[in-house]
Design a protein around this motif. Structure first.
Motif, PDB file in Angstrom:
ATOM      1  N   GLY A  99      52.113 -32.575  57.277  1.00  0.00           N
ATOM      2  CA  GLY A  99      51.205 -33.727  56.650  1.00  0.00           C
ATOM      3  C   GLY A  99      52.095 -34.861  57.825  1.00  0.00           C
ATOM      4  N   ALA A 100      51.793 -35.065  58.928  1.00  0.00           N
ATOM      5  CA  ALA A 100      52.304 -35.357  59.711  1.00  0.00           C
ATOM      6  C   ALA A 100      51.655 -35.687  60.962  1.00  0.00           C
ATOM      7  CB  ALA A 100      54.029 -35.475  60.623  1.00  0.00           C
ATOM      8  N   PRO A 101      51.967 -36.952  61.780  1.00  0.00           N
ATOM      9  CA  PRO A 101      50.937 -37.077  63.313  1.00  0.00           C
ATOM     10  C   PRO A 101      51.526 -36.251  63.966  1.00  0.00           C
ATOM     11  CG  PRO A 101      51.492 -39.401  62.601  1.00  0.00           C
ATOM     12  CD  PRO A 101      52.325 -38.614  61.815  1.00  0.00           C
ATOM     13  N   LEU A 102      50.622 -35.763  65.307  1.00  0.00           N
ATOM     14  CA  LEU A 102      50.911 -35.025  65.853  1.00  0.00           C
ATOM     15  C   LEU A 102      52.624 -34.903  66.522  1.00  0.00           C
ATOM     16  CD1 LEU A 102      50.317 -32.256  67.495  1.00  0.00           C
ATOM     17  CD2 LEU A 102      49.248 -32.992  68.973  1.00  0.00           C
ATOM     18  N   TYR A 103      53.126 -35.968  66.929  1.00  0.00           N
ATOM     19  CA  TYR A 103      54.014 -35.779  68.328  1.00  0.00           C
ATOM     20  C   TYR A 103      54.666 -36.842  67.582  1.00  0.00           C
ATOM     21  CZ  TYR A 103      51.371 -34.839  72.193  1.00  0.00           C
ATOM     22  OH  TYR A 103      51.122 -34.450  73.686  1.00  0.00           O
ATOM     23  N   SER A 104      54.761 -36.871  65.728  1.00  0.00           N
ATOM     24  CA  SER A 104      56.147 -37.796  65.640  1.00  0.00           C
ATOM     25  C   SER A 104      57.447 -36.955  64.495  1.00  0.00           C
ATOM     26  CB  SER A 104      55.257 -37.695  63.834  1.00  0.00           C
ATOM     27  OG  SER A 104      54.952 -36.663  62.896  1.00  0.00           O
ATOM     28  N   GLY A 105      58.105 -37.643  65.368  1.00  0.00           N
ATOM     29  CA  GLY A 105      59.268 -36.670  64.916  1.00  0.00           C
ATOM     30  C   GLY A 105      59.960 -35.903  65.861  1.00  0.00           C
ATOM     31  N   HIS A 106      60.477 -34.340  65.752  1.00  0.00           N
ATOM     32  CA  HIS A 106      60.877 -33.410  65.908  1.00  0.00           C
ATOM     33  C   HIS A 106      59.430 -32.396  66.034  1.00  0.00           C
ATOM     34  CE1 HIS A 106      64.660 -34.909  66.831  1.00  0.00           C
ATOM     35  NE2 HIS A 106      64.461 -35.105  65.627  1.00  0.00           N
ATOM     36  N   TYR A 107      58.662 -33.249  66.610  1.00  0.00           N
ATOM     37  CA  TYR A 107      57.109 -32.068  66.108  1.00  0.00           C
ATOM     38  C   TYR A 107      57.572 -30.451  66.939  1.00  0.00           C
ATOM     39  CZ  TYR A 107      56.818 -33.330  71.264  1.00  0.00           C
ATOM     40  OH  TYR A 107      57.114 -34.005  72.662  1.00  0.00           O
ATOM     41  N   ASP A 108      58.215 -30.603  67.575  1.00  0.00           N
ATOM     42  CA  ASP A 108      58.612 -28.953  67.834  1.00  0.00           C
ATOM     43  C   ASP A 108      59.395 -27.886  66.824  1.00  0.00           C
ATOM     44  OD1 ASP A 108      60.014 -29.196  71.498  1.00  0.00           O
ATOM     45  OD2 ASP A 108      60.005 -30.158  69.073  1.00  0.00           O
ATOM     46  N   SER A 109      59.720 -28.563  66.221  1.00  0.00           N
ATOM     47  CA  SER A 109      60.744 -27.663  65.522  1.00  0.00           C
ATOM     48  C   SER A 109      59.972 -27.200  64.118  1.00  0.00           C
ATOM     49  CB  SER A 109      61.761 -29.363  65.139  1.00  0.00           C
ATOM     50  OG  SER A 109      63.366 -28.490  64.378  1.00  0.00           O
ATOM     51  N   PRO A 110      61.078 -25.911  63.952  1.00  0.00           N
ATOM     52  CA  PRO A 110      60.459 -25.549  62.515  1.00  0.00           C
ATOM     53  C   PRO A 110      61.210 -26.316  61.187  1.00  0.00           C
ATOM     54  CG  PRO A 110      62.232 -23.745  63.722  1.00  0.00           C
ATOM     55  CD  PRO A 110      62.107 -25.296  64.584  1.00  0.00           C
ATOM     56  N   ALA A 111      62.093 -27.616  61.472  1.00  0.00           N
ATOM     57  CA  ALA A 111      62.205 -27.869  59.817  1.00  0.00           C
ATOM     58  C   ALA A 111      61.365 -29.520  59.744  1.00  0.00           C
ATOM     59  CB  ALA A 111      63.419 -29.125  60.863  1.00  0.00           C
ATOM     60  N   ALA A 112      60.669 -29.685  61.164  1.00  0.00           N
ATOM     61  CA  ALA A 112      59.086 -30.985  60.485  1.00  0.00           C
ATOM     62  C   ALA A 112      58.204 -30.211  59.800  1.00  0.00           C
ATOM     63  CB  ALA A 112      58.674 -31.143  62.319  1.00  0.00           C
ATOM     64  N   PHE A 113      58.058 -28.202  59.483  1.00  0.00           N
ATOM     65  CA  PHE A 113      57.632 -28.501  59.058  1.00  0.00           C
ATOM     66  C   PHE A 113      57.491 -27.500  57.616  1.00  0.00           C
ATOM     67  CE2 PHE A 113      53.516 -27.478  62.341  1.00  0.00           C
ATOM     68  CZ  PHE A 113      54.479 -27.676  63.154  1.00  0.00           C
TER      69      PHE A 113
END
Length: 126
Positions: A99-113
């Motif tokens: 639940g965050a914008p596409l490019y926010s944070g480490h957007y390609d990290s599993p931890a972000a999901f």
């Protein structure tokens, strides 16, 4: 959030598969949906992501030009169309949501999901 992935299978190199991820449990208008994959003994790696509200997409370099991620708002389903498959694409594929914008944070990290579906096996034979 519940995610149900399907569509994996065995295919020859050069072939195609389409994975589906059915989402339920809330409205997803501000969510990003992603696909990751994991080989045994390797880290889970980012494949692609799509923003639910406007359809913006991100791809890993290894799949760019071969894979296409899309979403069907009416069906609450995200797809990963995989073309020109290679043996190195063999992995268990997982869909995920954040639940965050596409490019926010480490957007390609599993931890972000935060939410994950069960995996679906994709095997590409040479």
């Amino acid at each position: 959030v519940q995610l149900q992935a399907s569509g994996g299978g065995l295919v020859q190199a050069g072939g195609s598969l389409r994975l589906s991820c059915a989402a339920s449990g809330r409205t997803f208008s501000n969510y990003v949906m992603g696909w990751f994959r994991q080989d045994p003994g390797k880290e889970r790696e980012f494949v692609a992501a799509v923003a639910w509200n406007d359809g913006s997409t991100l791809y890993a370099n290894s799949v760019k030009g071969r894979f296409t991620i899309s979403r069907d708002n009416a069906k609450n389903t995200v797809y990963l169309q995989m073309n020109s498959l290679k043996p190195e694409d063999t992995a268990v594929y997982y869909c995920a949501a954040r639940g965050a914008p596409l490019y926010s944070g480490h957007y390609d990290s599993p931890a972000a999901f935060a939410s994950w579906g069960q995996g679906t096996q994709v095997t590409v034979s040479s």
